[in-house]
Structures are given as C-alpha cells and as structure tokens.
Design a protein around this motif. Structure first.
Motif, PDB file in Angstrom:
ATOM      1  N   CYS A 175       2.877   1.278  -2.006  1.00  0.00           N
ATOM      2  CA  CYS A 175       2.370   0.587  -3.331  1.00  0.00           C
ATOM      3  C   CYS A 175       3.292   0.740  -4.193  1.00  0.00           C
ATOM      4  CB  CYS A 175       1.233   2.061  -3.551  1.00  0.00           C
ATOM      5  SG  CYS A 175       0.474   1.551  -5.244  1.00  0.00           S
ATOM      6  N   ALA A 176       2.982  -0.307  -5.155  1.00  0.00           N
ATOM      7  CA  ALA A 176       4.195  -0.718  -6.195  1.00  0.00           C
ATOM      8  C   ALA A 176       3.479  -1.041  -7.573  1.00  0.00           C
ATOM      9  CB  ALA A 176       4.975  -1.738  -5.724  1.00  0.00           C
ATOM     10  N   ALA A 177       3.943  -0.780  -8.567  1.00  0.00           N
ATOM     11  CA  ALA A 177       3.500  -1.034  -9.877  1.00  0.00           C
ATOM     12  C   ALA A 177       4.499  -1.984 -10.746  1.00  0.00           C
ATOM     13  CB  ALA A 177       2.996   0.107 -10.827  1.00  0.00           C
ATOM     14  N   ARG A 178       4.104  -2.840 -11.566  1.00  0.00           N
ATOM     15  CA  ARG A 178       4.751  -3.406 -12.562  1.00  0.00           C
ATOM     16  C   ARG A 178       4.088  -3.778 -13.845  1.00  0.00           C
ATOM     17  NH1 ARG A 178       3.572  -9.149 -12.002  1.00  0.00           N
ATOM     18  NH2 ARG A 178       5.765  -9.686 -12.609  1.00  0.00           N
ATOM     19  N   GLY A 179       4.930  -4.352 -14.807  1.00  0.00           N
ATOM     20  CA  GLY A 179       4.254  -4.443 -16.032  1.00  0.00           C
ATOM     21  C   GLY A 179       4.733  -5.708 -16.780  1.00  0.00           C
ATOM     22  N   GLY A 180       5.701  -6.575 -16.146  1.00  0.00           N
ATOM     23  CA  GLY A 180       6.214  -7.783 -16.531  1.00  0.00           C
ATOM     24  C   GLY A 180       5.956  -9.101 -16.131  1.00  0.00           C
ATOM     25  N   PRO A 181       6.337 -10.125 -16.391  1.00  0.00           N
ATOM     26  CA  PRO A 181       5.816 -11.489 -15.823  1.00  0.00           C
ATOM     27  C   PRO A 181       6.418 -11.824 -14.563  1.00  0.00           C
ATOM     28  CG  PRO A 181       8.153 -11.646 -17.067  1.00  0.00           C
ATOM     29  CD  PRO A 181       7.629 -10.265 -17.275  1.00  0.00           C
ATOM     30  N   GLY A 182       6.134 -12.949 -14.079  1.00  0.00           N
ATOM     31  CA  GLY A 182       6.372 -13.264 -12.696  1.00  0.00           C
ATOM     32  C   GLY A 182       5.046 -13.411 -11.751  1.00  0.00           C
ATOM     33  N   THR A 183       5.388 -13.612 -10.447  1.00  0.00           N
ATOM     34  CA  THR A 183       4.227 -13.783  -9.595  1.00  0.00           C
ATOM     35  C   THR A 183       3.628 -12.582  -8.920  1.00  0.00           C
ATOM     36  OG1 THR A 183       5.626 -13.939  -7.711  1.00  0.00           O
ATOM     37  CG2 THR A 183       4.912 -16.183  -8.953  1.00  0.00           C
ATOM     38  N   GLY A 184       4.541 -11.629  -8.934  1.00  0.00           N
ATOM     39  CA  GLY A 184       4.114 -10.304  -8.394  1.00  0.00           C
ATOM     40  C   GLY A 184       4.257 -10.293  -6.731  1.00  0.00           C
ATOM     41  N   THR A 185       4.870 -11.301  -6.099  1.00  0.00           N
ATOM     42  CA  THR A 185       5.052 -11.212  -4.933  1.00  0.00           C
ATOM     43  C   THR A 185       6.305 -10.665  -4.216  1.00  0.00           C
ATOM     44  OG1 THR A 185       5.613 -13.344  -4.691  1.00  0.00           O
ATOM     45  CG2 THR A 185       3.237 -12.923  -4.876  1.00  0.00           C
ATOM     46  N   ARG A 186       7.415 -10.294  -5.219  1.00  0.00           N
ATOM     47  CA  ARG A 186       8.644 -10.179  -4.571  1.00  0.00           C
ATOM     48  C   ARG A 186       8.831  -8.579  -5.105  1.00  0.00           C
ATOM     49  NH1 ARG A 186      11.788 -14.728  -7.703  1.00  0.00           N
ATOM     50  NH2 ARG A 186      10.398 -14.219  -9.511  1.00  0.00           N
ATOM     51  N   THR A 187       9.627  -7.976  -4.424  1.00  0.00           N
ATOM     52  CA  THR A 187       9.869  -6.666  -4.428  1.00  0.00           C
ATOM     53  C   THR A 187      10.620  -6.365  -5.615  1.00  0.00           C
ATOM     54  OG1 THR A 187      12.071  -6.834  -2.991  1.00  0.00           O
ATOM     55  CG2 THR A 187       9.941  -6.120  -2.067  1.00  0.00           C
ATOM     56  N   SER A 188      11.626  -7.371  -5.999  1.00  0.00           N
ATOM     57  CA  SER A 188      12.434  -7.268  -7.415  1.00  0.00           C
ATOM     58  C   SER A 188      11.554  -6.900  -8.544  1.00  0.00           C
ATOM     59  CB  SER A 188      13.330  -8.469  -7.105  1.00  0.00           C
ATOM     60  OG  SER A 188      12.796  -9.599  -7.422  1.00  0.00           O
ATOM     61  N   GLU A 189      10.312  -7.630  -8.552  1.00  0.00           N
ATOM     62  CA  GLU A 189       9.522  -7.736  -9.876  1.00  0.00           C
ATOM     63  C   GLU A 189       8.826  -6.152 -10.090  1.00  0.00           C
ATOM     64  OE1 GLU A 189       7.211 -11.189  -7.988  1.00  0.00           O
ATOM     65  OE2 GLU A 189       7.456 -11.894 -10.294  1.00  0.00           O
ATOM     66  N   TYR A 190       8.900  -5.160  -9.166  1.00  0.00           N
ATOM     67  CA  TYR A 190       8.234  -4.168  -9.244  1.00  0.00           C
ATOM     68  C   TYR A 190       9.254  -3.095  -9.598  1.00  0.00           C
ATOM     69  CZ  TYR A 190       4.371  -6.543  -7.398  1.00  0.00           C
ATOM     70  OH  TYR A 190       3.154  -7.021  -7.305  1.00  0.00           O
ATOM     71  N   ASN A 191       8.784  -2.452 -10.534  1.00  0.00           N
ATOM     72  CA  ASN A 191       9.606  -1.099 -11.231  1.00  0.00           C
ATOM     73  C   ASN A 191       9.353   0.098 -10.621  1.00  0.00           C
ATOM     74  OD1 ASN A 191       8.073  -2.858 -13.723  1.00  0.00           O
ATOM     75  ND2 ASN A 191      10.415  -2.780 -13.855  1.00  0.00           N
ATOM     76  N   TYR A 192       8.083   0.237 -10.020  1.00  0.00           N
ATOM     77  CA  TYR A 192       7.493   1.766  -9.532  1.00  0.00           C
ATOM     78  C   TYR A 192       7.403   1.288  -8.169  1.00  0.00           C
ATOM     79  CZ  TYR A 192       7.900   2.432 -14.578  1.00  0.00           C
ATOM     80  OH  TYR A 192       8.303   2.542 -15.808  1.00  0.00           O
ATOM     81  N   TRP A 193       7.475   2.596  -7.406  1.00  0.00           N
ATOM     82  CA  TRP A 193       7.165   2.382  -5.934  1.00  0.00           C
ATOM     83  C   TRP A 193       6.809   3.784  -5.439  1.00  0.00           C
ATOM     84  CZ3 TRP A 193       7.269  -1.893  -2.752  1.00  0.00           C
ATOM     85  CH2 TRP A 193       8.000  -3.057  -3.561  1.00  0.00           C
TER      86      TRP A 193
END
Length: 123
Positions: A95-113
């Motif tokens: 599971c991963a969480a993010r709060g920024g822009p982008g498609t949300g389909t790449r691991t690099s876009e996520y801040n928390y795991w």
C-alpha cells in the motif's frame, strides 16, 4: 508523516478471493491518493491500482474486472478486493500514499509505503 499497515494476505488456490486492507494514520487521509503495488520475486515493483482523494480509480490492465480498489475515509482505510486470483498474482502487495500531482501509477510518485503483505496463489 503517514504510517501504513497492510493486512489480509495469505495462501489461496487459483480462482479464490482475498481482500487486502491498508490502515493509514498520521495525516489527513481524506486528501491522500492511495495506491496498491506488488512485487514478485526477481521482478520490479509494479502498479496494481490507485484511488484518488476524489475516488477516481485506475487499474493496471491485468487486474481489470477482477480487482476492486475502494476507500473508507471514516476508517482511514483503503481496500483491494481481489477475485478470480491467478498464480501470476503471487507477490508481496504494498500500500502507498501520496499527496502530489501526477498519474499515481509510478512508484516514484508515492511518498509513503507500508511493509507489504504476501499473497500466494497456488495452481
């Protein structure tokens, strides 16, 4: 900071179902985009599904029609319902969480795991 804890993995036979849960804490869950990724032995971590803070949903092609991602903001939890499981779905699911822009389909876009939960599907 966001803490994520997955649960619900296990060993099942092909065709069975599992539901993964991911409980979040530490930051306002309602405004987070949430994603599920998986990593099989010897392979890179890959995108499975994501749900935005506004509940827009994207799936990778291989799970469309079989997996369903959902969220319960009252419980700070995101789910991944997995039906008609196949041996090729065997992996550690993150599971991963993010709060920024982008498609949300790449691991690099996520801040928390989260720490991951093992799903094993036998044939």
């Amino acid at each position: 900071q966001v803490q994520l804890v997955e649960s619900g993995g296990g060993l099942v036979q092909a065709g069975a179902s599992l539901r993964l849960s991911c409980a979040a804490s530490g930051r306002t869950f309602n405004w987070l985009d949430m994603g599920w990724f998986r990593q099989a032995p010897g392979k890179e971590r890959e995108f499975v599904a994501r749900i935005t803070w506004s509940s827009a949903i994207t799936y990778t092609d291989s799970v469309k029609g079989r997996f369903t991602i959902s969220r319960d903001n009252a419980k700070n939890t995101v789910y991944l319902q997995m039906n008609s499981l196949k041996p090729e779905d065997t992996a550690v699911y993150y599971c991963a969480a993010r709060g920024g822009p982008g498609t949300g389909t790449r691991t690099s876009e996520y801040n928390y795991w989260g720490q991951g939960t093992q799903v094993t599907v036998s044939s």
